[in-house]
Write an enzyme that holds these catalytic residues in place. Structure first.
Site, short mmCIF file in Angstrom:
data_model
loop_
_atom_site.label_atom_id
_atom_site.label_comp_id
_atom_site.label_asym_id
_atom_site.label_seq_id
_atom_site.Cartn_x
_atom_site.Cartn_y
_atom_site.Cartn_z
N ASP B 100 95.97 20.10 20.94
CA ASP B 100 94.71 19.07 20.49
C ASP B 100 95.55 17.78 21.07
OD1 ASP B 100 96.15 18.29 18.41
OD2 ASP B 100 94.72 18.65 17.03
N ASP B 274 89.02 27.70 17.77
CA ASP B 274 90.01 27.82 17.00
C ASP B 274 89.92 27.25 15.43
OD1 ASP B 274 89.80 24.52 17.82
OD2 ASP B 274 91.32 24.63 16.02
#
Lengths: 392, 392
Positions: B100, B274
């Site tokens: 991320d 996720d």
């Protein structure tokens, strides 16, 4: 893990293979597989070697593990373990398991326990509930746990103690050993070990060894050491104690020890060991290596791109840097203790394999000298073992 | 784990295989291997999937994992990871890794961060030290981490928020997306995903999707959901958002979710997910099963001799009883979280495999109905699935 079962034995016996000085190499044959000795038994207190899958324990070369009667009787209880098919099935370890008798741990409870001739009443450290152990109860619990090797129930007095206190305690332990043997159910390939007591007193050890061999066990443990007496006194006690034990039975030194303790004890005729050191150290960032121990939390490892040791032959060897392990411990990640426990257990097994090979080829004194010299050197310098450049 | 590398791709691309309604099956080709989609990515926040060896993660069928820029930039730092050869080498995972951008986590710091047009200044939750993230810095960090898939740096406003706040935030995120793309270094088989923002507002999502596709990324994520809006609102937002995204690129719904969330989102055209749920639940004794979740600390499992589920096809399937896991959690043994994290990740991967197979053979609606009916039933009764008698 069926590889344990292929050579299961109808009778538990220890067979010698080679001798080097007092040190012995041999095989312990059991219902659940054969274990080359000398051997180190990882400790699986509550039905798990902390932080390890049993496959991983096996991958280090461990051939037998230990369980603790005191912990298991309190939780999940012996009846539950029996209902789950015994310790082997419960914890996914088909190899041999040795259980202690609970004696040592109950004695450590101090004010929480009361000893009489029949046994010990104590309170659980978990919830304060009242429990009882005696030679008969302990032996029955170990039967329910399905221990491959059961231990006789004994008293282990705190040291230092007067010879008189040691003598009285040892004599009661011998009466308890006879009762433990009486209560033991013989099954093919299973066995029970008696425990020699008597502190550091030669005459008491001799009395105890004779009492036990008169009863007759499948093996003999040396108890009451590694309780703070120091390595020198432990070794001098072993010097006169192991010759009192039968040549044709396995000898087990309980609760020992450092790599140097193991080496010295093997050279004095001991075959089996157990200790929480490698697993406990693994949870506190302490790594065992051929060059002594390292504390991986230390800042100097933050950029160390080397593996923990260049000698590692375990399945996780070479896959992790010191810097990564340092990071895991700093970040309190479970994987740190998991990997380092694995590493340390692999180190202990590797050490025992080296010692065993040196007994077989008659070079144990040379190996001992070289092991000790390396332990004393401390960590490999970057000159001796350069840091790999892994940079992208 | 070299199996990831055999099919590494020179170009990152997503190729469709089948469609069932809005749901898509395909393959994401990357430098570090090919991932069948839909796929669930286990979360490896600090360079480790908590409590798991990466071999074990792989054994569940996981094809790609996630790392967190925020955590890694603070510890061990991006420079250190780079010196260790990147995240793959550091954590022993040769497959694809998505990182991320740090945006979401920095926004969550509340009073500890200050946002301006250029980026965000914040204080570390570890030691209070001051740090900065911007599209350029985040992209550079992800480069140093060697992320297979980098994420554009964005702002994720807390919900509920007025449309005006959402619009301003989204517009800045789009300017940041352009800067992220500008800062991204193209390498063979690597890619960068843009993140659609705009909360639950259709016009804002449309603006955002167009802005991102005009820039052009290797894939598109849907951000700003799973932040407390509830499943219904999340699904209705997906209903109008996924059709705004290119058909020929992977779509990733960030931070989602429960098994039912995953199923519903796949049916709305999402390919990648996720979430910390399966691993976090594994540390707190919560087991995912085909019959919903179980809390293994519950006393009713103390004598339950069954495995967690009869459907488990993972490498640890059938080796442990519910009673043993109950014991491990009660005794606070590390092995409890280790085994249950493994089990839960295996469940999530198994679920995704079933969903994918049903997309390919056109039976997703039927599978969805049957999965939901089973989740609602609750744990198997002993009548449906009898307890094995393991007693010795």
């Amino acid at each position: 893990m069926s590889d344990f079962l292929t050579d299961s034995a109808a009778k538990m016996e220890w067979k010698p293979e080679a001798k080097c000085g007092m040190a012995r190499a041999g095989h312990l044959h059991t219902r659940h597989g054969t274990v080359p000795t000398p051997t180190f038994m990882p400790v699986g207190t509550a039905g798990t070697v902390k932080g390890m899958m049993m496959d991983s324990v096996r991958s280090t070369g461990a051939g037998i593990v230990l369980g603790n009667t005191y912990h298991l009787m309190l939780r999940p209880t012996a009846d539950r373990v029996q209902k789950l098919g015994g310790l082997h099935k419960m914890m996914d370890w088909s190899g041999p398991i040795l259980t202690d008798s609970g004696g040592f741990q109950v004695m450590s409870l101090g004010a929480l326990r009361k000893i009489d001739e029949d046994g010990v009443t104590f309170r659980s450290h978990i919830d304060g509930s009242k429990h009882r152990l005696s030679p008969e109860i302990s032996t029955d619990i170990q039967f329910k746990l399905d221990a491959t090797i059961s231990m006789a129930f004994d008293e282990c007095p705190a040291l230092p103690a007067t010879p008189e206190v040691l003598r009285k305690s040892m004599e009661m332990s011998m009466r308890w050993a006879a009762r433990s043997r009486e209560a033991f159910t013989q099954r093919e390939g299973y066995g029970q070990f008696g425990i020699v007591q008597g502190g550091t007193e030669k005459d008491l050890r001799a009395y105890s060894a004779k009492a036990l061999t008169d009863i007759g066990f499948e093996g003999y443990a040396i108890g009451g050491l590694a309780v703070g007496e120091g390595q020198e006194l432990m070794f001098s006690t072993l010097d006169f104690t192991t010759p009192m034990l039968p040549e044709d039975k396995a000898r087990y030194l309980m609760g020992v020890g450092t790599p140097d303790d193991l080496l010295g004890a093997v050279m004095r005729g001991v075959d089996m060991f157990d200790c929480v050191m490698p697993s406990r150290a693994g949870r506190t960032a302490r790594a065992y290596t051929e060059r002594g121990t390292l504390n991986l939390r230390n800042a100097r490892f933050a950029d160390d791109t080397r593996p923990i040791t260049p000698e590692d032959d375990s399945p996780i060897a070479g896959r992790y840097t010191r810097a990564y392990l340092h990071h895991l411990f700093r970040a309190n990640e479970m994987l740190g203790p998991m990997l380092l426990t694995w590493h340390n257990l692999a180190y202990y097994q590797r050490l025992m394999r080296k010692i065993r090979a040196a007994i077989v080829d008659g070079s144990l004194p040379e190996l001992a000298q070289s092991l000790r010299a390396d332990w004393a050197k401390g960590d490999w310098t970057p000159d001796e073992w350069p840091l790999p450049n892994l940079a992208l």
